[in-house]
Design an enzyme around this catalytic site. Structure first.
Site, PDB file in Angstrom:
ATOM      1  N   CYS A 169       0.811  -1.226   0.000  1.00  0.00           N
ATOM      2  CA  CYS A 169       0.000   0.000   0.000  1.00  0.00           C
ATOM      3  C   CYS A 169       0.846   1.279   0.000  1.00  0.00           C
ATOM      4  CB  CYS A 169      -0.950  -0.008   1.192  1.00  0.00           C
ATOM      5  SG  CYS A 169      -2.030  -1.461   1.189  1.00  0.00           S
ATOM      6  N   HIS A 309      -2.039   7.814   6.739  1.00  0.00           N
ATOM      7  CA  HIS A 309      -2.382   6.535   6.108  1.00  0.00           C
ATOM      8  C   HIS A 309      -3.747   6.064   6.597  1.00  0.00           C
ATOM      9  CE1 HIS A 309      -1.702   2.735   4.113  1.00  0.00           C
ATOM     10  NE2 HIS A 309      -1.894   2.075   5.240  1.00  0.00           N
ATOM     11  N   GLU A 320      -0.055   4.757  14.060  1.00  0.00           N
ATOM     12  CA  GLU A 320       0.373   5.905  13.255  1.00  0.00           C
ATOM     13  C   GLU A 320       0.355   7.184  14.079  1.00  0.00           C
ATOM     14  OE1 GLU A 320      -0.386   8.068   8.930  1.00  0.00           O
ATOM     15  OE2 GLU A 320      -1.811   6.581   9.657  1.00  0.00           O
ATOM     16  N   LYS A 340      -8.960   8.505   3.168  1.00  0.00           N
ATOM     17  CA  LYS A 340      -9.487   7.165   2.907  1.00  0.00           C
ATOM     18  C   LYS A 340     -10.902   7.015   3.457  1.00  0.00           C
ATOM     19  CE  LYS A 340      -5.115   4.578   2.685  1.00  0.00           C
ATOM     20  NZ  LYS A 340      -4.146   5.644   3.037  1.00  0.00           N
ATOM     21  N   HIS A 345      -9.604   2.536   0.496  1.00  0.00           N
ATOM     22  CA  HIS A 345      -8.163   2.272   0.421  1.00  0.00           C
ATOM     23  C   HIS A 345      -7.824   1.705  -0.951  1.00  0.00           C
ATOM     24  CE1 HIS A 345      -4.167   1.428   1.318  1.00  0.00           C
ATOM     25  NE2 HIS A 345      -4.279   0.546   2.289  1.00  0.00           N
ATOM     26  N   PHE A 406       1.725  -3.721   3.829  1.00  0.00           N
ATOM     27  CA  PHE A 406       2.001  -5.039   4.391  1.00  0.00           C
ATOM     28  C   PHE A 406       3.469  -5.382   4.161  1.00  0.00           C
ATOM     29  CE2 PHE A 406      -2.435  -7.289   4.260  1.00  0.00           C
ATOM     30  CZ  PHE A 406      -2.917  -6.371   5.175  1.00  0.00           C
TER      31      PHE A 406
END
Length: 420
Positions: A169, A309, A320, A340, A345, A406
């Site tokens: 991502c 994010h 985060e 998002k 996403h 990931f």
């Protein structure tokens, strides 16, 4: 060819967007600042037996409006999306490639999954047969992740650096940072960059359901992506593309290009912690943010807007903000928002679309909101300006964008309002 020893100034001259809340940059931006959700029930396949029945799909897009039939069948949707977004960016940048040195113009694209729709279709067809391998001759070139960058270069005859970044991502943010570096190092005059993803299919939804990453708030899909909310339960899948034209300041001035902003820093790091989970203390994010600030020669208080994010997962959002606290402190005066919550996403395409949100924020001095967040975590109360519910007008000289993938991949970029 001799490479410049001094670092070039890198500017943005074109943008293109194909998103669940707008099929071009202007419509995307209007939806962002008006807090429009792109999430609704999935129309691409039968979700009867799936835990998640919704996503942020593109709307009103037909490949036949952009490609001849024989051309469209050569490209997976993720490549189609890339070409559509790039065409808008090239037009907006007023580029006439015939007048430019195309040996010095490259393409650096990002995608996490590539042609996953093509892969699913071809394997499904094989499984239905009697074991005879009858595959489409375009199977491999439609499926491989690097094909979008190749097809873009073929369309425009661009012979400069050409590759695809894959960092889950964080892929398209990584691509932007690489493009920034190639131009400032003098290895290219212009690079088309960004990212695309087409993951709304049985394979992706089923796979992410199995990993318990997706929201299952089927009762009200438009409100399912709710970053920082105490009841958040996972991310909402999105699809689309974002494209940016980056070039050296000197090159842009020479061709009298419209300059929309600058890229001034990029930081990459790794959590080195878990296959899919972020570090509990946001260690990689902390390092990436520090690196981006150092490269941009900025102090934390100079960042006006941070596009986080924030996918709406319980652990990810919390970790985060721990990294944000470590760098910026509480009540820093910086606006934070999670777009998002509106786009969903876009996986490997997320960084490019969110970069466009940051650049538009510097142009218009408006910070887009975080929507759907009703009750934030108690420990966050009063500590951050999360721009909840409504866009906020303010001067945005510097905007920062975080993306994580990931495998622990971290990419953070910094954009600056353009000043002569």
């Amino acid at each position: 060819m001799k490479i410049n020893k001094e670092l070039n100034r890198v500017v943005i001259t074109g943008l293109g967007a194909l998103t669940p809340i707008g099929n071009n940059v202007d419509d995307f931006w209007k939806s962002l600042i008006n807090g429009v959700s792109g999430s609704a029930n999935i129309t691409k396949f039968d979700t009867t037996h799936f835990k998640t029945k919704f996503a942020c799909e593109l709307k009103g897009i037909n490949a036949q409006d952009f490609f001849e039939r024989n051309e469209a069948r050569k490209y997976d949707p993720f490549t189609q999306y890339a070409l559509i977004a790039v065409e808008e960016a090239v037009k907006n940048a007023n580029i006439n490639f015939e007048t430019l040195n195309r040996n010095r113009i490259g393409v650096i694209w990002g995608s996490g999954n590539g042609g996953i729709q093509t892969f699913q279709e071809q394997v499904s067809e094989f499984a239905k047969g009697n074991g005879t391998p009858r595959f489409n001759p375009y199977f491999i070139p439609k499926m491989i992740v690097d094909i979008a960058s190749g097809v873009i270069s073929i369309k425009y005859g661009l012979r400069g650096p050409n590759f695809t970044t894959v960092s889950a991502c964080a892929s398209s943010n990584t691509a932007i940072i690489d493009a920034f570096n190639y131009i400032r190092w003098g290895k290219a005059d212009m690079i088309i960059t960004g990212g695309s993803e087409a993951p709304i299919n049985e394979t992706s939804i089923g796979g992410f359901n199995a990993s318990k990453a997706l929201s299952t708030y089927n009762e009200d899909p438009a409100k399912a992506s709710r970053p920082f909310d105490i009841n958040r339960d996972g991310f909402v899948m999105g699809e689309g593309a974002g494209a940016l034209v980056l070039e050296s300041y000197e090159h842009a001035i020479k061709r009298n290009a419209p300059i929309l902003g600058e890229v001034v820093g990029g930081g990459m790091a790794a959590d080195a912690y878990h296959l899919t989970g972020t570090h509990p203390e946001g260690e990689g994010a902390y390092l990436g943010i520090l690196e981006a600030l150092a490269e941009a020669n900025l102090q934390p208080h100079e960042i006006d807007y941070l596009n986080v994010h924030a996918t709406s997962t319980p652990m990810g959002d919390a970790s985060e903000l721990k990294s944000v606290e470590r760098v910026f402190g509480f009540n820093s005066g910086m606006n934070i928002s999670a777009t998002k919550s509106m786009t969903g996403h876009l996986l490997g395409g997320a960084g490019a679309v969110e970069a466009i949100a940051c650049i538009m924020a510097t142009i218009h001095d408006i910070v887009p909101p975080t929507i759907n967040t009703v009750q934030i975590e108690p420990e966050l109360e009063g500590k951050f300006n999360l721009t909840l519910g409504e866009a906020q007008k303010r001067t945005v000289n510097y905007a920062m964008s975080n993306t994580f993938g990931f495998g622990g991949h971290i990419a953070t970029s910094v954009f600056k309002k353009f000043v002569e």
